[in-house]
Enzyme design. Structure first.
Site, short mmCIF file in Angstrom:
data_model
loop_
_atom_site.label_atom_id
_atom_site.label_comp_id
_atom_site.label_asym_id
_atom_site.label_seq_id
_atom_site.Cartn_x
_atom_site.Cartn_y
_atom_site.Cartn_z
CG HIS A 236 -2.29 0.62 0.97
ND1 HIS A 236 -3.43 -0.13 0.74
CD2 HIS A 236 -2.69 1.90 0.92
CE1 HIS A 236 -4.47 0.69 0.59
NE2 HIS A 236 -4.04 1.94 0.69
N GLY A 290 1.78 4.80 -8.22
CA GLY A 290 0.87 5.65 -7.45
C GLY A 290 1.23 7.11 -7.51
NE ARG A 291 3.50 8.03 -1.55
CZ ARG A 291 3.53 6.74 -1.15
NH1 ARG A 291 3.94 5.80 -1.96
NH2 ARG A 291 3.14 6.43 0.08
C1 LIG Z 1 -2.32 9.40 -0.89
C2 LIG Z 1 -2.51 7.96 -1.22
C3 LIG Z 1 -3.79 7.40 -1.20
C4 LIG Z 1 -3.97 6.05 -1.53
N1 LIG Z 1 -5.24 5.55 -1.57
C5 LIG Z 1 -5.43 4.24 -1.91
C6 LIG Z 1 -6.74 3.70 -2.00
O1 LIG Z 1 -7.73 4.38 -1.78
N2 LIG Z 1 -6.87 2.39 -2.35
C7 LIG Z 1 -5.78 1.61 -2.61
O2 LIG Z 1 -5.92 0.44 -2.93
N3 LIG Z 1 -4.52 2.11 -2.53
C8 LIG Z 1 -4.32 3.40 -2.21
N4 LIG Z 1 -3.06 3.91 -2.14
C9 LIG Z 1 -1.91 3.03 -2.45
C10 LIG Z 1 -1.62 3.01 -3.94
O3 LIG Z 1 -2.65 2.42 -4.68
C11 LIG Z 1 -0.33 2.23 -4.26
O4 LIG Z 1 -0.40 0.95 -3.68
C12 LIG Z 1 0.93 2.92 -3.78
O5 LIG Z 1 0.80 4.32 -3.84
C13 LIG Z 1 2.10 2.46 -4.64
O6 LIG Z 1 3.28 3.05 -4.27
P1 LIG Z 1 3.94 4.32 -5.02
O7 LIG Z 1 3.08 5.49 -4.70
O8 LIG Z 1 5.27 4.38 -4.39
O9 LIG Z 1 3.97 4.05 -6.50
C14 LIG Z 1 -2.85 5.25 -1.85
C15 LIG Z 1 -1.57 5.82 -1.87
C16 LIG Z 1 -1.40 7.15 -1.57
C17 LIG Z 1 -0.02 7.74 -1.64
#
Ligand SMILES: Cc1cc2nc3c(=O)[nH]c(=O)nc-3n(C[C@H](O)[C@H](O)[C@H](O)COP(=O)(O)O)c2cc1C
Length: 339
Positions: A236, A290-291
């Site tokens: 996550h 993600g980010r």
């Molecule tokens: C601000 C934020 C909100 C997120 N919200 C969710 C979400 O609602 N559902 C989910 O499955 N993952 C959520 N994630 C996790 C992302 O889907 C993902 O697993 C993660 O950001 C991957 O890592 P990276 O940002 O380093 O690429 C969230 C991540 C961030 C940074």
């Protein structure tokens, strides 16, 4: 828009919550949850990025010169590149109120589709933040994958039916959200899930179900037993537990257990085309990011998302040429250099 313009625009909007660092590595934002960082000391997010950086690709250009094919076919759909936008929720709280979960996903779903890939959308305490993105995916010919929380099965089944009615490509559940106490405080609790409960959900639908947040071979085998079509090797983004291993470290053992039986996605610290190729070489079928996609949406809307996807798609193609990969099937473990 140029990628650097998108980033500087995002920096001027997001300044408090996200510094739009040159390398998005979890250091400047450590501990900022809510916010964009990793939980606690931020060690899981930071380790994700460190270990991706520590994985090296090596050159191998002595192969016949042919076209480089970056495409991947998943769940009956062909995508131009093997990476996708990860679901991001609670945008106003975590990033900035200039986008909310609806407007964000409008940009994300459309921008990804324009680039020939797909966005995963999120879920939350408010039904409108699940339903709105479903309509957006429907308007984009079903190219998108909603991600539901591990609600009790009655609520999960309701949300699965809604996803089916909107013709989505696949449906994910972030099973690693089981410990999110904020959802319980909002009156919408989430839970650990047994294989039997997951099986009930998977058996109830013809949609490919993807379990997001698998970090062990045993977890991947449980996903297989439950009837899932895919998994996301994910912690996550380091937001649910401090001191987890990085995702790229646990990938090879998971791939050994379920490669070819489940579609293996991975996320956590992947930023460039080179990073995507590392994940594929170590056993993933595709990568979620993600980010950096969120930064692209804040800085450039739909165009920002498309430009970022095109940029890393081009990097992937160049990295494939440099490592002697004509297609993604050539991305084997020997493409990564070992000390
Ligand atoms: C601000 C934020 C909100 C997120 N919200 C969710 C979400 O609602 N559902 C989910 O499955 N993952 C959520 N994630 C996790 C992302 O889907 C993902 O697993 C993660 O950001 C991957 O890592 P990276 O940002 O380093 O690429 C969230 C991540 C961030 C940074």
């Amino acid at each position: 828009m140029k990628y650097q313009e998108i980033r500087s625009q995002a920096r001027s909007i997001l300044k408090e919550k996200c510094k739009v660092c040159e390398d998005c590595n979890g250091i400047a934002c450590r501990g900022q949850v809510p916010g964009v960082g990793g939980k606690g000391l931020g060690s899981s997010f930071i380790r994700n990025r460190v270990m991706v950086r520590e994985t090296s690709l090596n050159l191998d250009t002595l192969v016949p010169a042919t076209e480089t094919d970056t495409s991947v076919t998943l769940f009956g759909k062909k995508f131009r590149f093997p990476f996708f936008a990860a679901p991001i929720g609670a945008l106003e709280i975590n990033y900035h109120p200039s986008l909310n979960d609806l407007t964000y996903n409008e940009h994300m779903v459309a921008g990804c589709r324009e680039a020939g890939i797909m966005a995963f959308t999120g879920d939350g305490a408010k039904m409108e933040y699940y339903e709105g993105p479903l309509k957006i995916i429907q308007d984009n010919e079903g190219v998108g994958a909603p991600t539901i929380k591990p609600w009790d099965n009655a609520m999960a089944l309701q949300k699965i039916r809604m996803a089916e009615a909107h013709g989505v490509t696949a449906l994910a559940m972030d099973v690693d959200a089981a410990g999110l106490v904020l959802l319980a405080m909002a009156g919408t609790p989430v839970y650990n899930k047994s294989v039997e409960e997951l099986k009930e959900l998977c058996d109830s639908t013809a949609l490919p179900m993807i379990l997001k947040g698998i970090m062990t071979p045993a977890g991947a085998l449980k996903a297989l037993e439950a009837g899932a079509a895919g998994i996301v090797v994910s912690n996550h983004g380091g937001r649910v537990m401090d001191d987890a291993p990085s995702t790229i470290e646990v990938l090879p053992a998971i791939a050994e257990a379920v490669k070819g039986k489940l579609t293996i996605f991975i996320d956590g610290g992947f930023r460039s085309g080179e990073d995507i190729l590392k994940a594929l070489a170590l056993g993933a079928d595709a990568v979620l990011i993600g980010r950096p996609f969120a930064v692209a949406a804040y800085g450039g809307g739909t165009e920002g998302v498309r430009v970022y996807a095109e940029k890393i798609g081009q990097e992937l193609k160049e990295a494939m040429i440099m490592t002697g990969c004509h297609s993604l099937a050539d991305a084997t473990p020997d493409k990564c250099w070992k000390r």
